[in-house]
Scaffold this motif. Structure first.
Motif, PDB file in Angstrom:
ATOM      1  N   GLY A  17       0.776  -1.233   0.000  1.00 34.45           N
ATOM      2  CA  GLY A  17       0.000   0.000   0.000  1.00 34.45           C
ATOM      3  C   GLY A  17       0.804   1.277   0.000  1.00 34.45           C
ATOM      4  O   GLY A  17       0.224   2.368   0.093  1.00 34.45           O
ATOM      5  N   LYS A  18       2.150   1.186  -0.129  1.00 35.92           N
ATOM      6  CA  LYS A  18       2.929   2.432  -0.086  1.00 35.92           C
ATOM      7  C   LYS A  18       4.080   2.479  -1.086  1.00 35.92           C
ATOM      8  O   LYS A  18       4.898   3.395  -1.040  1.00 35.92           O
ATOM      9  N   SER A  19       4.150   1.537  -1.991  1.00 35.58           N
ATOM     10  CA  SER A  19       5.243   1.535  -2.958  1.00 35.58           C
ATOM     11  C   SER A  19       4.783   2.117  -4.283  1.00 35.58           C
ATOM     12  O   SER A  19       3.718   1.769  -4.791  1.00 35.58           O
ATOM     13  N   PHE A  20       5.586   3.001  -4.879  1.00 36.03           N
ATOM     14  CA  PHE A  20       5.242   3.553  -6.186  1.00 36.03           C
ATOM     15  C   PHE A  20       5.873   2.748  -7.315  1.00 36.03           C
ATOM     16  O   PHE A  20       5.757   3.109  -8.482  1.00 36.03           O
ATOM     17  N   ILE A  28       0.827   7.547 -13.543  1.00 39.37           N
ATOM     18  CA  ILE A  28       2.043   8.299 -13.854  1.00 39.37           C
ATOM     19  C   ILE A  28       2.835   8.510 -12.565  1.00 39.37           C
ATOM     20  O   ILE A  28       2.389   9.206 -11.655  1.00 39.37           O
ATOM     21  N   VAL A  29       4.011   7.912 -12.497  1.00 43.03           N
ATOM     22  CA  VAL A  29       4.864   8.010 -11.310  1.00 43.03           C
ATOM     23  C   VAL A  29       5.977   9.039 -11.519  1.00 43.03           C
ATOM     24  O   VAL A  29       6.357   9.738 -10.582  1.00 43.03           O
ATOM     25  N   VAL A  30       6.487   9.127 -12.734  1.00 45.82           N
ATOM     26  CA  VAL A  30       7.395  10.228 -13.087  1.00 45.82           C
ATOM     27  C   VAL A  30       6.658  11.088 -14.095  1.00 45.82           C
ATOM     28  O   VAL A  30       6.344  10.646 -15.200  1.00 45.82           O
ATOM     29  N   ALA A  66       1.389   3.229  -6.567  1.00 48.72           N
ATOM     30  CA  ALA A  66       1.090   2.656  -7.878  1.00 48.72           C
ATOM     31  C   ALA A  66       1.530   1.206  -8.000  1.00 48.72           C
ATOM     32  O   ALA A  66       1.023   0.461  -8.833  1.00 48.72           O
ATOM     33  N   GLY A  67       2.514   0.796  -7.186  1.00 47.58           N
ATOM     34  CA  GLY A  67       3.111  -0.519  -7.331  1.00 47.58           C
ATOM     35  C   GLY A  67       2.252  -1.642  -6.783  1.00 47.58           C
ATOM     36  O   GLY A  67       1.419  -1.444  -5.896  1.00 47.58           O
TER      37      GLY A  67
END
Length: 515
Positions: free
Chosen positions: A125-128, A493-495, A505-506
């Motif tokens: 729940g916290k990795s992009f 979109i992460v970057v 997002a991950g």
């Protein structure tokens, strides 16, 4: 049946054919327009528009399409998100540098985690970026032989430090068959927690007995998992990295397990070509095996690693002055190195061992894949050393530049050397890694490609300007890559215009747990 074909049959789409009559009515969450779309599995390479819905690529077409958000990728390559199986920088700062380098899936397969469940709970729940791990064989040895329980991320664990300061039984105790069952049982328990495979960084504990490695690898065969290994013997004289590769090829073949060899050029040095020949020969005989490399002439290590013991000069062809303290940039003298062996054996170092010809041998060899071996980042003033956060400024982390710039460096090498094609380079960072793991981890069947039906993990880069900026210099080794303005993870979109968004997002790349 290919991924794209199966998806189209299911969804009743017509891949690559004009549907202008209805296309204007189609809405997408995200559209990437006018980019050079390159898919290494199918060889698709043309300027097209990409439509994304619900985290998946649902349309690739030359027709006009509309989306809630549109990215104009004119002059840029639209590639699958880069996959890195050799990532030790498993913290937000490390992940931030990875996505700036185009990486959407940085997994720790060389060392792994122990316990596996704690690793996945840490990132949930916290990795992009997408996250995942092997079970750490070294973690099982820490538990059984040293009585130390890591807290999931082995390299960050206080258990490793306690073991290093209390005899390091995991790396010093000679092989004893009586230990084997407990270690095998510990590994099997963690396999059942959804591990992607079994990790053997036995170059750091060369005392481990081959029978133990064989017994644990039998578990990989039992559960249809691959093994990954940093082989014994970082050396170009006997016992050599070449010997280490022959050992693990034999063990993998005996147990019908796929095997990934990490940083071949780092272990084999002047024997890089013959080592890659071994791997190619095994593959030609039907064994599932792949070799990995990174494009730097210096490696990351620590003082008490087995291969740094006295005699390293002959084994690796270097001197004490070729070692640099990671945190300070200080070059060692023989006296300083000897003092660190006793006073601070866990001190992180950079060591200049590899020549450009070793790297080019691996770079040009068909079938090799890229793995950064990005190390944990050291931040000045941190008591534990590895406490960088998402907000830690670029340049403040000290470590190896490969954790910042490996993938952009590969793309720059393509532009400058023309030694391989751009499509082949992209494949080494996307489809190559995905295809190795996909028979064991179903989620990888929809990654490493950019096709209708694939996960929308996408890296957009400018082939004319993309470059790495990180150097060995303190303050510069954690500078981000440039020329990669957009990176998308599962449709998010992460970057965004070269700015990293801290969004969840991950997803976990993980096998099913077994009761």
């Amino acid at each position: 049946m290919s991924l794209a074909l199966a998806f189209l049959i299911t969804c009743n789409f017509t891949y690559g054919q004009s549907t202008k009559k209805n296309e204007a009515k189609v809405q997408f969450d995200l559209v990437i327009k006018n980019g050079r779309v390159m898919d290494p599995e199918t060889g698709f390479d043309k300027v097209a528009n990409v439509g994304i819905n619900n985290g998946f690529v649902t349309r690739i077409t030359t027709d006009e399409i509309a989306g809630t958000r549109t990215i104009d990728a004119s002059g840029h390559v639209v590639a699958p998100g880069f996959i890195d199986y050799h990532s030790h920088a498993q913290e937000p700062y490390g992940h931030k540098l990875y996505v700036r380098d185009g990486v959407t899936t940085p997994l720790d397969l060389e060392v792994g985690a122990f316990p596996v469940n704690e690793f996945y709970e840490f990132w949930e729940g916290k990795s992009f970026v997408n996250y995942g791990t092997n079970v750490a064989h070294v973690g099982a040895r820490l538990s059984v032989l040293d009585g130390q329980e890591p807290d999931g991320r082995v390299l960050y664990s206080a258990a490793m430090g306690r073991a290093m300061n209390d005899g390091s039984q995991f790396k010093t105790k000679l092989y004893d068959p009586k230990d084997e069952k407990a270690i095998v049982d510990a590994v099997e328990r963690e396999i059942k927690q959804g591990a992607l495979g079994v990790a053997y960084p036995i170059g750091y504990y060369t005392v481990v007995g081959s029978p133990e490695v064989n017994a644990v690898t039998a578990l990989a065969g039992k559960y249809n998992l691959p093994i990954t290994t940093h082989v014994r013997y970082l050396s170009q004289i006997p016992p050599s990295g070449y010997m280490g590769i022959t050992e693990m090829l034999t063990i993998a073949r005996q147990n019908n397990a796929a095997v990934l060899f990490h940083h071949v050029q780092s272990n084999c040095l002047g024997l890089t070509g013959p080592c890659l020949d071994l791997i190619d020969a095994a593959r030609a005989q039907g064994q599932k095996v792949v070799g990995e490399f990174y494009p730097y002439q210096y490696a990351g290590t620590y003082v008490d690693a087995d291969y740094n013991r006295p005699g390293f000069e002959q084994r690796m062809g270097i001197q004490a002055s070729d070692y640099v303290i990671t945190a300070t940039g200080e070059h060692l003298t023989p006296k300083k190195l000897d003092s660190l062996r006793t006073a601070a054996p866990g001190t992180n170092l950079l060591m200049y061992t590899m020549k450009e010809e070793y790297i080019m041998e691996a770079f040009k060899r068909p079938g090799t894949i890229v793995g950064s071996d990005g190390m944990p980042w050291i931040v000045e003033g941190d008591e534990g050393g590895f406490n960088a956060t998402f907000d830690t400024p670029y340049g403040a982390g000290n470590g190896h530049a490969r954790g910042s710039g490996t993938h952009a460096r590969i793309l720059r090498m393509v532009r400058e050397t023309k030694a391989i094609s751009l499509m082949e380079a992209i494949s080494k960072m996307t489809y190559g890694p995905a295809s190795f793991l996909e028979d064991h981890v179903p989620q990888m069947k929809i990654r490493g490609r950019i096709q209708e039906g694939s996960a929308a993990d996408i890296t957009i880069f400018d082939p004319k300007t993309v470059t790495d900026n990180a150097t060995p210099t303190i303050g510069e080794n954690s500078l981000p890559s440039t020329g990669i303005p957009y990176v998308i993870v599962n449709g998010i979109i992460v970057v965004d215009d070269s700015k990293v968004q801290n969004v969840a997002a991950g997803v976990a790349i993980r096998n099913k747990t077994i009761e």
